[in-house]
Motif scaffolding. Structure first.
Motif, PDB file in Angstrom:
ATOM      1  N   GLU A 129      11.363   8.786 -18.685  1.00  0.00           N
ATOM      2  CA  GLU A 129      11.468  10.034 -19.443  1.00  0.00           C
ATOM      3  C   GLU A 129      11.723   9.745 -20.919  1.00  0.00           C
ATOM      4  OE1 GLU A 129      14.552  12.135 -17.447  1.00  0.00           O
ATOM      5  OE2 GLU A 129      13.233  12.956 -15.891  1.00  0.00           O
ATOM      6  N   SER A 130      12.531   8.731 -21.202  1.00  0.00           N
ATOM      7  CA  SER A 130      12.843   8.399 -22.593  1.00  0.00           C
ATOM      8  C   SER A 130      11.629   7.879 -23.346  1.00  0.00           C
ATOM      9  CB  SER A 130      13.969   7.360 -22.644  1.00  0.00           C
ATOM     10  OG  SER A 130      13.509   6.081 -22.237  1.00  0.00           O
ATOM     11  N   THR A 131      10.674   7.307 -22.630  1.00  0.00           N
ATOM     12  CA  THR A 131       9.453   6.809 -23.270  1.00  0.00           C
ATOM     13  C   THR A 131       8.394   7.898 -23.440  1.00  0.00           C
ATOM     14  OG1 THR A 131       8.370   6.164 -21.198  1.00  0.00           O
ATOM     15  CG2 THR A 131       9.828   4.542 -22.225  1.00  0.00           C
ATOM     16  N   GLY A 132       8.618   9.042 -22.808  1.00  0.00           N
ATOM     17  CA  GLY A 132       7.643  10.120 -22.857  1.00  0.00           C
ATOM     18  C   GLY A 132       6.555  10.008 -21.815  1.00  0.00           C
ATOM     19  N   LEU A 133       6.684   9.043 -20.901  1.00  0.00           N
ATOM     20  CA  LEU A 133       5.660   8.836 -19.881  1.00  0.00           C
ATOM     21  C   LEU A 133       5.826   9.750 -18.673  1.00  0.00           C
ATOM     22  CD1 LEU A 133       5.279   4.938 -19.801  1.00  0.00           C
ATOM     23  CD2 LEU A 133       3.577   6.609 -20.563  1.00  0.00           C
ATOM     24  N   ALA A 134       6.996  10.348 -18.529  1.00  0.00           N
ATOM     25  CA  ALA A 134       7.227  11.183 -17.348  1.00  0.00           C
ATOM     26  C   ALA A 134       8.161  12.335 -17.679  1.00  0.00           C
ATOM     27  CB  ALA A 134       7.820  10.346 -16.224  1.00  0.00           C
ATOM     28  N   ASN A 135       7.697  13.551 -17.422  1.00  0.00           N
ATOM     29  CA  ASN A 135       8.526  14.741 -17.610  1.00  0.00           C
ATOM     30  C   ASN A 135       8.787  15.463 -16.293  1.00  0.00           C
ATOM     31  OD1 ASN A 135       8.767  14.589 -20.498  1.00  0.00           O
ATOM     32  ND2 ASN A 135       6.608  15.161 -20.604  1.00  0.00           N
ATOM     33  N   SER A 136       8.371  14.845 -15.207  1.00  0.00           N
ATOM     34  CA  SER A 136       8.603  15.402 -13.876  1.00  0.00           C
ATOM     35  C   SER A 136       8.672  14.253 -12.892  1.00  0.00           C
ATOM     36  CB  SER A 136       7.469  16.355 -13.473  1.00  0.00           C
ATOM     37  OG  SER A 136       6.260  15.628 -13.290  1.00  0.00           O
ATOM     38  N   ASN A 137       9.179  14.532 -11.701  1.00  0.00           N
ATOM     39  CA  ASN A 137       9.265  13.492 -10.682  1.00  0.00           C
ATOM     40  C   ASN A 137       7.879  13.018 -10.271  1.00  0.00           C
ATOM     41  OD1 ASN A 137      10.970  11.923  -8.804  1.00  0.00           O
ATOM     42  ND2 ASN A 137       9.838  13.056  -7.231  1.00  0.00           N
ATOM     43  N   GLU A 138       6.917  13.948 -10.250  1.00  0.00           N
ATOM     44  CA  GLU A 138       5.548  13.580  -9.885  1.00  0.00           C
ATOM     45  C   GLU A 138       4.955  12.608 -10.897  1.00  0.00           C
ATOM     46  OE1 GLU A 138       6.769  16.642  -9.949  1.00  0.00           O
ATOM     47  OE2 GLU A 138       6.821  17.016  -7.785  1.00  0.00           O
ATOM     48  N   GLU A 139       5.171  12.877 -12.188  1.00  0.00           N
ATOM     49  CA  GLU A 139       4.663  11.985 -13.228  1.00  0.00           C
ATOM     50  C   GLU A 139       5.348  10.623 -13.148  1.00  0.00           C
ATOM     51  OE1 GLU A 139       5.254  14.003 -16.904  1.00  0.00           O
ATOM     52  OE2 GLU A 139       3.412  15.174 -16.737  1.00  0.00           O
ATOM     53  N   PHE A 140       6.657  10.638 -12.897  1.00  0.00           N
ATOM     54  CA  PHE A 140       7.376   9.378 -12.777  1.00  0.00           C
ATOM     55  C   PHE A 140       6.827   8.550 -11.625  1.00  0.00           C
ATOM     56  CE2 PHE A 140      10.821   7.310 -10.281  1.00  0.00           C
ATOM     57  CZ  PHE A 140      10.919   6.160 -11.055  1.00  0.00           C
ATOM     58  N   MET A 141       6.648   9.154 -10.465  1.00  0.00           N
ATOM     59  CA  MET A 141       6.153   8.417  -9.308  1.00  0.00           C
ATOM     60  C   MET A 141       4.774   7.833  -9.589  1.00  0.00           C
ATOM     61  SD  MET A 141       8.539   8.421  -7.086  1.00  0.00           S
ATOM     62  CE  MET A 141       7.651   7.827  -5.642  1.00  0.00           C
ATOM     63  N   LYS A 142       3.926   8.593 -10.262  1.00  0.00           N
ATOM     64  CA  LYS A 142       2.580   8.114 -10.581  1.00  0.00           C
ATOM     65  C   LYS A 142       2.628   6.915 -11.513  1.00  0.00           C
ATOM     66  CE  LYS A 142      -1.744   9.569 -12.788  1.00  0.00           C
ATOM     67  NZ  LYS A 142      -2.471  10.699 -13.454  1.00  0.00           N
ATOM     68  N   GLN A 143       3.411   7.019 -12.588  1.00  0.00           N
ATOM     69  CA  GLN A 143       3.505   5.934 -13.555  1.00  0.00           C
ATOM     70  C   GLN A 143       4.199   4.712 -12.948  1.00  0.00           C
ATOM     71  OE1 GLN A 143       2.117   5.813 -16.433  1.00  0.00           O
ATOM     72  NE2 GLN A 143       1.586   7.937 -16.854  1.00  0.00           N
ATOM     73  N   ASN A 144       5.235   4.951 -12.164  1.00  0.00           N
ATOM     74  CA  ASN A 144       5.987   3.854 -11.563  1.00  0.00           C
ATOM     75  C   ASN A 144       5.141   3.078 -10.565  1.00  0.00           C
ATOM     76  OD1 ASN A 144       8.463   2.410 -11.353  1.00  0.00           O
ATOM     77  ND2 ASN A 144       8.885   3.427  -9.415  1.00  0.00           N
ATOM     78  N   LEU A 145       4.380   3.787  -9.749  1.00  0.00           N
ATOM     79  CA  LEU A 145       3.507   3.123  -8.780  1.00  0.00           C
ATOM     80  C   LEU A 145       2.416   2.334  -9.491  1.00  0.00           C
ATOM     81  CD1 LEU A 145       3.140   5.881  -6.027  1.00  0.00           C
ATOM     82  CD2 LEU A 145       4.346   3.699  -5.836  1.00  0.00           C
ATOM     83  N   ALA A 146       1.891   2.882 -10.578  1.00  0.00           N
ATOM     84  CA  ALA A 146       0.861   2.184 -11.354  1.00  0.00           C
ATOM     85  C   ALA A 146       1.440   0.905 -11.957  1.00  0.00           C
ATOM     86  CB  ALA A 146       0.322   3.091 -12.452  1.00  0.00           C
ATOM     87  N   PHE A 147       2.677   1.015 -12.455  1.00  0.00           N
ATOM     88  CA  PHE A 147       3.328  -0.164 -13.019  1.00  0.00           C
ATOM     89  C   PHE A 147       3.454  -1.269 -11.973  1.00  0.00           C
ATOM     90  CE2 PHE A 147       7.012  -2.835 -13.504  1.00  0.00           C
ATOM     91  CZ  PHE A 147       6.916  -3.269 -14.820  1.00  0.00           C
ATOM     92  N   PHE A 148       3.995  -0.935 -10.818  1.00  0.00           N
ATOM     93  CA  PHE A 148       4.255  -1.961  -9.817  1.00  0.00           C
ATOM     94  C   PHE A 148       2.978  -2.505  -9.178  1.00  0.00           C
ATOM     95  CE2 PHE A 148       8.659  -0.392  -9.969  1.00  0.00           C
ATOM     96  CZ  PHE A 148       9.284  -1.613 -10.129  1.00  0.00           C
ATOM     97  N   ALA A 149       1.918  -1.719  -9.171  1.00  0.00           N
ATOM     98  CA  ALA A 149       0.635  -2.233  -8.691  1.00  0.00           C
ATOM     99  C   ALA A 149       0.158  -3.367  -9.596  1.00  0.00           C
ATOM    100  CB  ALA A 149      -0.396  -1.111  -8.643  1.00  0.00           C
ATOM    101  N   GLU A 150       0.293  -3.165 -10.903  1.00  0.00           N
ATOM    102  CA  GLU A 150      -0.104  -4.191 -11.869  1.00  0.00           C
ATOM    103  C   GLU A 150       0.878  -5.364 -11.854  1.00  0.00           C
ATOM    104  OE1 GLU A 150      -2.842  -5.607 -14.741  1.00  0.00           O
ATOM    105  OE2 GLU A 150      -2.907  -3.958 -13.290  1.00  0.00           O
ATOM    106  N   TYR A 151       2.142  -5.049 -11.729  1.00  0.00           N
ATOM    107  CA  TYR A 151       3.179  -6.094 -11.702  1.00  0.00           C
ATOM    108  C   TYR A 151       2.979  -7.017 -10.508  1.00  0.00           C
ATOM    109  CZ  TYR A 151       7.840  -8.213 -11.747  1.00  0.00           C
ATOM    110  OH  TYR A 151       8.880  -9.114 -11.788  1.00  0.00           O
ATOM    111  N   THR A 152       2.680  -6.459  -9.359  1.00  0.00           N
ATOM    112  CA  THR A 152       2.480  -7.243  -8.147  1.00  0.00           C
ATOM    113  C   THR A 152       1.321  -8.225  -8.316  1.00  0.00           C
ATOM    114  OG1 THR A 152       3.350  -5.450  -6.768  1.00  0.00           O
ATOM    115  CG2 THR A 152       2.022  -7.124  -5.670  1.00  0.00           C
TER     116      THR A 152
END
Length: 212
Positions: A56-79
């Protein structure tokens, strides 16, 4: 005579030097979403738990749905790329020296259990830990509950256990567990932020060995 019988280690940023990879993936997400990328220092100055608040502090997520989408995308690339990381300098020597002196180690991480176990094995150090405890998901909310579950499996007095991490959340977990804490300012939060903790604050892993 050693001061501790057991060390609980955080994984990301404490044992694994994944800071450059993390910032690279985060910046790719920021750029993709028309946000300005962060420098390494800027990231270390704002990264925090829970992860949703950080997003939320980065502006990437303003809802739980947005957070889950961005977080899953992050960990897919991280893996895909985490195998390109290295262990922090001095970590293996500390692990081996402490074991040679009769001590034991475990890992407590906010990273999901299945991925954590695979990652530790990938770096060939899984046999050095009596327990490897991860989270049930990738939401990065807190690892306090997992910490208490791990503590219940350890047959040591709390005064003889040291928690080693790289964030203020690691300090919060150590306080909740009633164990001592050392924070190494080589990971995901800056030394300035870590100075707010009443913990042993170190600049490098080499400094930790003399404290054990």
């Amino acid at each position: 005579m050693r001061q501790f019988d057991h060390i609980i280690w955080d994984w990301n940023g404490t044992i694994l030097n994944d800071l450059p990879l993390t910032v690279s993936i985060m910046n790719a997400q920021l750029t993709k979403n028309a946000r300005s990328p962060m420098s390494l220092d800027e990231y270390r100055g704002c990264f925090a738990f829970p992860l949703r608040a950080f997003y939320e502090s980065t502006g990437l997520a303003n809802s739980n749905e947005e957070f889950m989408k961005q977080n899953l995308a992050f960990f897919a690339e991280y893996t895909k790329k985490c195998g390109e990381c290295t262990l922090h300098n001095g970590v293996t020597h500390i692990l081996d020296t402490f074991i040679e002196n009769g001590g034991t180690h475990s890992i407590l991480s906010a990273y999901a259990q299945s991925g954590l176990t695979s990652m530790v094995k990938l770096f060939g150090i899984d046999s050095k830990f009596t327990h490897i405890k991860g989270a049930s998901n990738l939401e990065g909310s807190s690892k306090v509950d997992e910490g208490h579950a791990l503590l219940s499996m350890l047959e040591y007095k709390q005064s003889r256990i040291l928690f080693v991490g790289d964030t203020m959340h690691d300090y919060e977990v150590a306080c909740s567990l009633g164990v001592q804490c050392a924070l190494i300012a080589k990971g995901h939060q800056s030394k300035e932020r870590l100075s707010g903790a009443q913990a042993l604050l170190l600049d490098s892993h080499d400094e930790l060995l003399s404290y054990l």
